[in-house]
Design an enzyme around this catalytic site. Structure first.
Site, PDB file in Angstrom:
ATOM      1  N   ASP A  74      40.396  89.773  26.471  1.00  0.00           N
ATOM      2  CA  ASP A  74      41.335  89.408  25.418  1.00  0.00           C
ATOM      3  C   ASP A  74      42.357  90.533  25.314  1.00  0.00           C
ATOM      4  O   ASP A  74      41.985  91.693  25.242  1.00  0.00           O
ATOM      5  CB  ASP A  74      40.530  89.291  24.110  1.00  0.00           C
ATOM      6  CG  ASP A  74      41.257  88.521  23.039  1.00  0.00           C
ATOM      7  OD1 ASP A  74      42.440  88.804  22.838  1.00  0.00           O
ATOM      8  OD2 ASP A  74      40.632  87.652  22.420  1.00  0.00           O
ATOM      9  N   ARG A 129      44.926  90.546  22.964  1.00  0.00           N
ATOM     10  CA  ARG A 129      45.759  90.243  21.804  1.00  0.00           C
ATOM     11  C   ARG A 129      46.014  91.393  20.853  1.00  0.00           C
ATOM     12  O   ARG A 129      46.961  91.375  20.102  1.00  0.00           O
ATOM     13  CB  ARG A 129      45.173  89.058  21.031  1.00  0.00           C
ATOM     14  CG  ARG A 129      45.472  87.763  21.718  1.00  0.00           C
ATOM     15  CD  ARG A 129      44.858  86.617  20.974  1.00  0.00           C
ATOM     16  NE  ARG A 129      43.398  86.596  21.109  1.00  0.00           N
ATOM     17  CZ  ARG A 129      42.641  85.643  20.622  1.00  0.00           C
ATOM     18  NH1 ARG A 129      43.179  84.671  19.943  1.00  0.00           N
ATOM     19  NH2 ARG A 129      41.348  85.667  20.808  1.00  0.00           N
TER      20      ARG A 129
END
Ligand SMILES: [Zn+2]
Length: 419
Positions: free
Chosen positions: A331, A333
């Protein structure tokens, strides 16, 4: 002779240096209470001597603007006429705007700069808005279904008799205050600037050559916020607030792809946000352009194939591993900057947070916002092929009130094969 003169007109300064600081370039004091003391971010190209920020307006669309100029369709010296463009509702200023630990990735004074910096406009500064607010009606099939199923009722105020939902929508472009961002990431500013410079292929030399310029407008997507009810109520902790912080997933959000829960989650968030507004509370959906966990859609589609072709088929037990194999990280983000958007609206307390993600929850609470209830999506709204993602997330510690599958039970949660 003419040729030489042409060349001079096209002369380009590859990397500006600190010595090139012009008197027109206004100082910025991030976090100052008075907008004139804080200073206006000037990133337009119409007067390069007045620039006090790196990069350009419109995020990734700056590149399309360049193409438009290149094709001769767009005058490079165009200045926007901001007459009648101002926000229909008043937002802020809030205490959080003056806190450089809370507001580092957006410029709150970028909303209606023509009001905040009137004096500078009169002096001829080309200051562009980085935030815009307008109002709209939403027509959403899932909401129509919720009304038909009796879960919602038109009230003539938030949900109209024709089933439209009234909203205020806000578009926010990224404006990064680099010292504040470095602090939040816990690295020194110089290292952050060097990595941004290198990883963008050397696209912004001023990150290195102009340490006096502290603000960068990166070429990335904006954030869109939908508000249900009164926008000013977002800042009142006593008013019930329902919030979904949603990361873009074009495949599901727009096209209804069934491999994940993104659209069902988004629609459930909208339903609850509108219901909360109907009860006298307020709802907010913040939609971040961080496609495919900010790894991009190409990576995401590669991962889908790798998941479905692996030995044993698509399984909840190996869900995150496949992403890491392709992308190098599960991830990308970095939710650390996500709460800035919430602080722009002065939010101090979220009564209902729609998100399973601990990263999002922890980023919100550690930025000083209280979260009362966490809401996960009802099972009936999860598509069958998305069970893999759902069970993998629960097993990885995402928030749920349900039982968490482990070992063999987790391996048994399977998705469709490649067809
Ligand atoms: Zn999705």
């Amino acid at each position: 002779m003419d040729k030489i003169q042409d060349k001079r007109a096209e002369h380009i300064v590859l990397a500006t240096h600190q010595g090139l600081k012009y008197p027109e370039s206004l100082p910025l004091t991030w976090g100052a209470k008075d907008p004139m003391k804080r200073g206006a971010v000037v990133a337009s190209q119409t007067n390069p001597r007045a620039r006090n920020a790196i990069g350009s307006h419109s995020g990734s669309y700056a590149v399309f603007r360049a193409l438009s100029i290149a094709s001769g369709q767009y005058a490079p010296n165009h200045r926007p006429d901001l007459n009648n463009t101002f926000s229909p509702v008043k937002i802020g200023p809030y205490e959080s705007w003056f806190d450089e630990t809370k507001m580092v990735s957006i410029d709150p004074w970028g909303l209606d700069p023509q009001n905040n910096f009137q004096e500078l406009f009169e002096k001829g500064y080309d200051i562009r808005p980085s935030i815009a607010v307008t109002q709209a009606h939403l027509q959403i099939p899932e909401i129509h279904e919720a009304i038909r199923a009796g879960r919602m009722k038109p009230d003539g105020k938030v949900v109209l008799d024709n089933m439209d939902i009234k909203v205020t929508k806000v578009a926010i472009e990224p404006v990064w205050f680099l010292p504040g961002m470095a602090k939040r990431l816990n690295i020194d500013e110089g290292s952050l600037r060097r990595i941004l410079f290198t990883e963008s292929g050397g696209m912004y030399p001023e990150l290195i050559t102009r340490p006096d310029l502290k603000v960068w407008l990166p070429p990335i997507g904006s954030t869109t916020v939908y508000i249900f009810g009164n926008a000013q109520d977002l800042a009142k902790p006593e008013v019930e607030l329902t919030c979904r912080v949603h990361d873009e997933c074009n495949g599901s959000d727009v096209f209804g792809s069934d491999i994940c829960t993104c659209r069902p989650y988004l629609m459930y968030g909208i339903e609850h946000a509108a219901q909360t507004a109907q009860k006298g509370g307020v709802g907010i959906i913040a939609y971040y352009r961080k496609e495919g966990r900010a790894l991009g859609e190409v990576t995401k589609f590669l991962v889908y194939n790798a998941r479905k072709r692996q030995v044993g088929g698509d399984s909840a037990a190996t869900y995150f591993k496949r992403t890491e194999c392709v992308a190098g990280v599960e991830d990308a983000r970095f939710q650390e900057f996500m709460p800035d958007i919430l602080h722009f609206f002065g939010i101090k307390k979220i009564h209902n947070l729609h998100s399973m993600s601990n990263m999002k929850h922890d980023a919100i609470t550690s930025s000083g916002i209280e979260v009362v209830n966490r809401i996960s999506i009802p099972d009936s709204l999860i598509p069958k092929d998305a069970q893999v993602e759902m069970e993998a997330k629960k097993a990885a510690g995402y928030f749920t009130k349900d039982e968490v599958k482990k070992g063999e039970a987790l391996e048994k949660v399977k998705g469709r094969d490649i067809e």
